[in-house]
Design a protein around this motif. Structure first.
Motif, PDB file in Angstrom:
ATOM      1  N   SER A   1     -10.603 126.832  79.127  1.00 15.39           N
ATOM      2  CA  SER A   1     -10.183 125.750  80.004  1.00 15.39           C
ATOM      3  C   SER A   1     -10.438 124.394  79.334  1.00 15.39           C
ATOM      4  O   SER A   1     -11.158 124.296  78.329  1.00 15.39           O
ATOM      5  N   TRP A   2      -9.876 123.354  79.925  1.00 16.45           N
ATOM      6  CA  TRP A   2     -10.155 121.994  79.449  1.00 16.45           C
ATOM      7  C   TRP A   2     -11.646 121.716  79.552  1.00 16.45           C
ATOM      8  O   TRP A   2     -12.235 121.122  78.638  1.00 16.45           O
ATOM      9  N   ASN A   3     -12.270 122.172  80.626  1.00 18.78           N
ATOM     10  CA  ASN A   3     -13.710 121.971  80.785  1.00 18.78           C
ATOM     11  C   ASN A   3     -14.509 122.717  79.715  1.00 18.78           C
ATOM     12  O   ASN A   3     -15.505 122.206  79.192  1.00 18.78           O
ATOM     13  N   ASP A   4     -14.077 123.943  79.365  1.00 18.21           N
ATOM     14  CA  ASP A   4     -14.727 124.687  78.292  1.00 18.21           C
ATOM     15  C   ASP A   4     -14.650 123.915  76.974  1.00 18.21           C
ATOM     16  O   ASP A   4     -15.611 123.873  76.196  1.00 18.21           O
ATOM     17  N   VAL A   5     -13.490 123.327  76.723  1.00 18.43           N
ATOM     18  CA  VAL A   5     -13.297 122.582  75.480  1.00 18.43           C
ATOM     19  C   VAL A   5     -14.233 121.384  75.406  1.00 18.43           C
ATOM     20  O   VAL A   5     -14.770 121.062  74.341  1.00 18.43           O
ATOM     21  N   GLN A   6     -14.460 120.744  76.543  1.00 18.23           N
ATOM     22  CA  GLN A   6     -15.401 119.615  76.546  1.00 18.23           C
ATOM     23  C   GLN A   6     -16.819 120.076  76.184  1.00 18.23           C
ATOM     24  O   GLN A   6     -17.554 119.364  75.479  1.00 18.23           O
ATOM     25  N   GLU A   7     -17.183 121.264  76.628  1.00 19.99           N
ATOM     26  CA  GLU A   7     -18.497 121.804  76.266  1.00 19.99           C
ATOM     27  C   GLU A   7     -18.552 122.102  74.769  1.00 19.99           C
ATOM     28  O   GLU A   7     -19.556 121.814  74.106  1.00 19.99           O
TER      29      GLU A   7
ATOM     30  N   GLU B   1       1.639 108.384  57.305  1.00 21.48           N
ATOM     31  CA  GLU B   1       1.397 108.976  56.002  1.00 21.48           C
ATOM     32  C   GLU B   1      -0.007 109.554  55.962  1.00 21.48           C
ATOM     33  O   GLU B   1      -0.947 109.011  56.533  1.00 21.48           O
ATOM     34  N   ALA B   2      -0.164 110.684  55.283  1.00 15.81           N
ATOM     35  CA  ALA B   2      -1.463 111.329  55.211  1.00 15.81           C
ATOM     36  C   ALA B   2      -2.281 110.730  54.078  1.00 15.81           C
ATOM     37  O   ALA B   2      -1.805 110.563  52.971  1.00 15.81           O
ATOM     38  N   ALA B   3      -3.508 110.368  54.351  1.00 16.79           N
ATOM     39  CA  ALA B   3      -4.419 109.918  53.308  1.00 16.79           C
ATOM     40  C   ALA B   3      -5.253 111.116  52.871  1.00 16.79           C
ATOM     41  O   ALA B   3      -4.836 112.253  52.985  1.00 16.79           O
ATOM     42  N   LYS B   4      -6.470 110.866  52.396  1.00 14.19           N
ATOM     43  CA  LYS B   4      -7.319 111.936  51.914  1.00 14.19           C
ATOM     44  C   LYS B   4      -7.777 112.831  53.055  1.00 14.19           C
ATOM     45  O   LYS B   4      -8.131 112.350  54.111  1.00 14.19           O
ATOM     46  N   ASP B   5      -7.775 114.132  52.818  1.00 15.43           N
ATOM     47  CA  ASP B   5      -8.209 115.073  53.841  1.00 15.43           C
ATOM     48  C   ASP B   5      -9.710 114.976  54.079  1.00 15.43           C
ATOM     49  O   ASP B   5     -10.462 114.476  53.234  1.00 15.43           O
ATOM     50  N   TYR B   6     -10.127 115.474  55.233  1.00 16.17           N
ATOM     51  CA  TYR B   6     -11.539 115.493  55.601  1.00 16.17           C
ATOM     52  C   TYR B   6     -11.845 116.867  56.183  1.00 16.17           C
ATOM     53  O   TYR B   6     -11.040 117.425  56.926  1.00 16.17           O
ATOM     54  N   THR B   7     -13.000 117.437  55.828  1.00 20.21           N
ATOM     55  CA  THR B   7     -13.395 118.756  56.328  1.00 20.21           C
ATOM     56  C   THR B   7     -14.731 118.672  57.042  1.00 20.21           C
ATOM     57  O   THR B   7     -15.701 118.118  56.497  1.00 20.21           O
ATOM     58  N   ASP B   8     -14.784 119.214  58.246  1.00 18.06           N
ATOM     59  CA  ASP B   8     -16.031 119.255  58.998  1.00 18.06           C
ATOM     60  C   ASP B   8     -16.969 120.287  58.377  1.00 18.06           C
ATOM     61  O   ASP B   8     -16.606 121.452  58.202  1.00 18.06           O
ATOM     62  N   ALA B   9     -18.193 119.872  58.058  1.00 18.75           N
ATOM     63  CA  ALA B   9     -19.136 120.751  57.368  1.00 18.75           C
ATOM     64  C   ALA B   9     -19.653 121.872  58.259  1.00 18.75           C
ATOM     65  O   ALA B   9     -20.029 122.941  57.768  1.00 18.75           O
ATOM     66  N   THR B  10     -19.666 121.677  59.563  1.00 17.69           N
ATOM     67  CA  THR B  10     -20.207 122.683  60.482  1.00 17.69           C
ATOM     68  C   THR B  10     -19.254 123.847  60.677  1.00 17.69           C
ATOM     69  O   THR B  10     -19.660 125.014  60.642  1.00 17.69           O
TER      70      THR B  10
ATOM     71  N   LYS C   1     -23.125 117.386  68.620  1.00 18.48           N
ATOM     72  CA  LYS C   1     -24.573 117.418  68.400  1.00 18.48           C
ATOM     73  C   LYS C   1     -24.913 118.087  67.083  1.00 18.48           C
ATOM     74  O   LYS C   1     -25.814 117.652  66.351  1.00 18.48           O
ATOM     75  N   LEU C   2     -24.198 119.159  66.745  1.00 21.81           N
ATOM     76  CA  LEU C   2     -24.446 119.875  65.491  1.00 21.81           C
ATOM     77  C   LEU C   2     -24.025 119.057  64.277  1.00 21.81           C
ATOM     78  O   LEU C   2     -24.696 119.084  63.234  1.00 21.81           O
ATOM     79  N   SER C   3     -22.927 118.349  64.395  1.00 14.84           N
ATOM     80  CA  SER C   3     -22.333 117.673  63.243  1.00 14.84           C
ATOM     81  C   SER C   3     -22.712 116.203  63.116  1.00 14.84           C
ATOM     82  O   SER C   3     -22.571 115.611  62.041  1.00 14.84           O
ATOM     83  N   GLY C   4     -23.152 115.593  64.228  1.00 12.42           N
ATOM     84  CA  GLY C   4     -23.404 114.157  64.218  1.00 12.42           C
ATOM     85  C   GLY C   4     -22.128 113.330  64.232  1.00 12.42           C
ATOM     86  O   GLY C   4     -22.160 112.120  63.988  1.00 12.42           O
ATOM     87  N   LYS C   5     -21.003 113.962  64.540  1.00 14.91           N
ATOM     88  CA  LYS C   5     -19.715 113.273  64.587  1.00 14.91           C
ATOM     89  C   LYS C   5     -19.296 113.008  66.029  1.00 14.91           C
ATOM     90  O   LYS C   5     -20.019 113.351  66.973  1.00 14.91           O
ATOM     91  N   GLU C   6     -18.127 112.420  66.190  1.00 16.38           N
ATOM     92  CA  GLU C   6     -17.596 112.124  67.521  1.00 16.38           C
ATOM     93  C   GLU C   6     -16.180 112.699  67.638  1.00 16.38           C
ATOM     94  O   GLU C   6     -15.190 111.978  67.736  1.00 16.38           O
ATOM     95  N   TYR C   7     -16.095 114.030  67.635  1.00 16.87           N
ATOM     96  CA  TYR C   7     -14.818 114.696  67.820  1.00 16.87           C
ATOM     97  C   TYR C   7     -14.396 114.587  69.284  1.00 16.87           C
ATOM     98  O   TYR C   7     -15.224 114.396  70.186  1.00 16.87           O
TER      99      TYR C   7
END
Length: 255
Positions: A107-113, A25-34, A120-126
């Motif tokens: 690429s997968w490697n590009d996505v990791q970058e 079930e979906a709870a409250k949405d969250y939006t990344d500020a960056t 670093k910009l957001s202070g999150k752990e995506y």
């Protein structure tokens, strides 16, 4: 070395069985500020992962019980504009599709970058979803759905007959039961796991094999037939490969 190619082979077929109504079930949405990426909060649960409809490929079998913890998943595939905000460039093959079209040719490697810079910009752990998290979310929280959001491919997916031979703007088809768009079709999506042809795993929060040569992609893309945009379809690519039908979406464990 970059390689531009299409994921037009190595896949199978699939669906799944129903989880408890409280699962996913979906709870409250969250939006990344960056970036403005919108996330659906997903209540974890247990489900039958893999080919439960009996029409899947060998790499979708055996279906097995898997449980995932709570997490939040991006409602849309990462767009070209969101990539540009973080990376300052646009590697997509289909640039003319526009800012609201999915980023591809990464690429997968590009996505990791990308993830490292965004964190670093957001202070999150995506991060990328695990394969188990991806399929659980695709199936609206582990429900018995052939495609990501139901059994009507036309309603939920851009694929070979409907895409016009290109990607399409995100969130124009019907969302699944968690409010997540385009998990079937449009672009394949990288996940975090190394590829395991045998498709077996531990039950609780599986992370995939510890090593491998290819990373898993899920969901099928604009170039595929309906049988290849099913919820359980799996394929893989080497992590340095760039293609015009593979993109990604993010998850976060605790925003």
């Amino acid at each position: 070395m970059k390689r531009l190619l299409s994921v037009a082979a190595c896949i199978g077929l699939m669906p799944l069985f129903a989880a408890s109504p409280s699962f996913g079930e979906a709870a409250k949405d969250y939006t990344d500020a960056t970036t403005g990426i919108r996330f659906a909060r997903i209540t974890g649960g247990c489900f039958k992962m893999g080919d439960t409809f009996g029409d899947g490929a060998s790499n979708e079998k055996p279906p097995h019980d898997v449980c995932v913890s709570d997490f939040s998943m991006a409602k849309q595939e990462t767009t070209q504009n969101q990539w540009k905000v973080v990376m300052g460039n646009n590697p997509s093959f289909f640039k003319s599709c526009g800012d609201d079209c999915p980023t591809e040719n990464v690429s997968w490697n590009d996505v990791q970058e990308f993830i490292s810079k965004l964190n670093k910009l957001s202070g999150k752990e995506y991060r990328l979803p695990t394969e188990a998290e991806w399929e659980y979310a695709c199936r609206s929280g582990g429900k018995s759905e052939k495609f990501c959001g139901g059994n009507d491919v036309e309603a939920v997916a851009w694929y070979f007959s409907t895409s016009g031979d290109r990607t399409q703007r995100v969130a124009r088809k019907r969302p699944n039961g968690l409010g997540i768009y385009d998990m079937s079709g449009n672009v394949w999506e990288w996940v975090s796991d190394w590829y395991d042809e045998k498709f077996s795993s531990i039950k609780d929060n599986p992370q995939g094999p510890s090593t491998g040569s290819n990373r898993v992609i899920r969901g099928g893309g604009w170039f595929m037939l309906p049988k290849n945009v099913r919820a359980s379809v799996r394929s893989s690519l080497e992590p340095e490969v760039h293609t015009y039908d593979v993109g990604f979406r993010l998850v976060i464990t605790a925003p």
